[in-house]
Design a protein around this motif. Structure first.
Motif, PDB file in Angstrom:
ATOM      1  N   GLN A   1       2.434  -0.289  -6.452  1.00  0.00           N
ATOM      2  CA  GLN A   1       1.916   0.318  -5.229  1.00  0.00           C
ATOM      3  C   GLN A   1       0.394   0.154  -5.223  1.00  0.00           C
ATOM      4  OE1 GLN A   1       3.580   4.105  -4.306  1.00  0.00           O
ATOM      5  NE2 GLN A   1       2.053   4.574  -2.763  1.00  0.00           N
ATOM      6  N   GLY A   2      -0.154  -0.305  -4.103  1.00  0.00           N
ATOM      7  CA  GLY A   2      -1.581  -0.585  -3.979  1.00  0.00           C
ATOM      8  C   GLY A   2      -1.924  -2.060  -4.091  1.00  0.00           C
ATOM      9  N   TRP A   3      -0.956  -2.902  -4.524  1.00  0.00           N
ATOM     10  CA  TRP A   3      -1.203  -4.339  -4.676  1.00  0.00           C
ATOM     11  C   TRP A   3      -1.366  -5.004  -3.313  1.00  0.00           C
ATOM     12  CZ3 TRP A   3       1.324  -8.710  -2.917  1.00  0.00           C
ATOM     13  CH2 TRP A   3       0.950  -9.928  -3.498  1.00  0.00           C
TER      14      TRP A   3
ATOM     15  N   THR B   1       0.809  -1.208   0.000  1.00  0.00           N
ATOM     16  CA  THR B   1       0.000   0.000   0.000  1.00  0.00           C
ATOM     17  C   THR B   1       0.849   1.268   0.000  1.00  0.00           C
ATOM     18  OG1 THR B   1      -0.185  -0.159   2.396  1.00  0.00           O
ATOM     19  CG2 THR B   1      -1.985  -1.088   1.108  1.00  0.00           C
TER      20      THR B   1
END
Length: 97
Positions: free
Chosen positions: A73-75, A36
């Motif tokens: 990013q965010g995975w 994140t």
């Protein structure tokens, strides 16, 4: 997983602390991970694993020696380590907007 062990060593950190390069290894088992705060580039040195979306759903990918895995990013997702794994990683956080 119970009894699963992981270790890592940071080899380099950028002056702004947004980028880190290191080595990570882990014994067989499974765990969830979230990228994140930063994306990650993984070059698999040894071992085998399957990486999939949250809760083991979505697309899954088997990875092994020589593979490059990019986790933006965010995975979020799940790792299942089949054979003791070692990877070189680069973690890079986007600058605050």
């Amino acid at each position: 997983s119970p009894g699963q062990k992981a270790a890592s060593a940071v080899l380099w950190t950028s002056a702004d602390d947004r980028t880190k390069i290191g080595v990570w290894e882990c014994t067989p088992g499974h765990f969830t991970a979230a990228r994140t705060a930063a994306g990650e580039y993984c070059h698999i040195i040894s071992g085998r694993a399957t990486v999939s979306g949250p809760d083991g759903k979505g697309e899954s990918r088997g990875i092994g020696p020589g593979d490059l895995l990019i986790l933006p990013q965010g995975w979020t997702g799940e790792w299942v380590i089949h054979e003791h794994m070692r990877k070189l990683y680069v973690i890079s956080a986007s600058p605050d907007i």
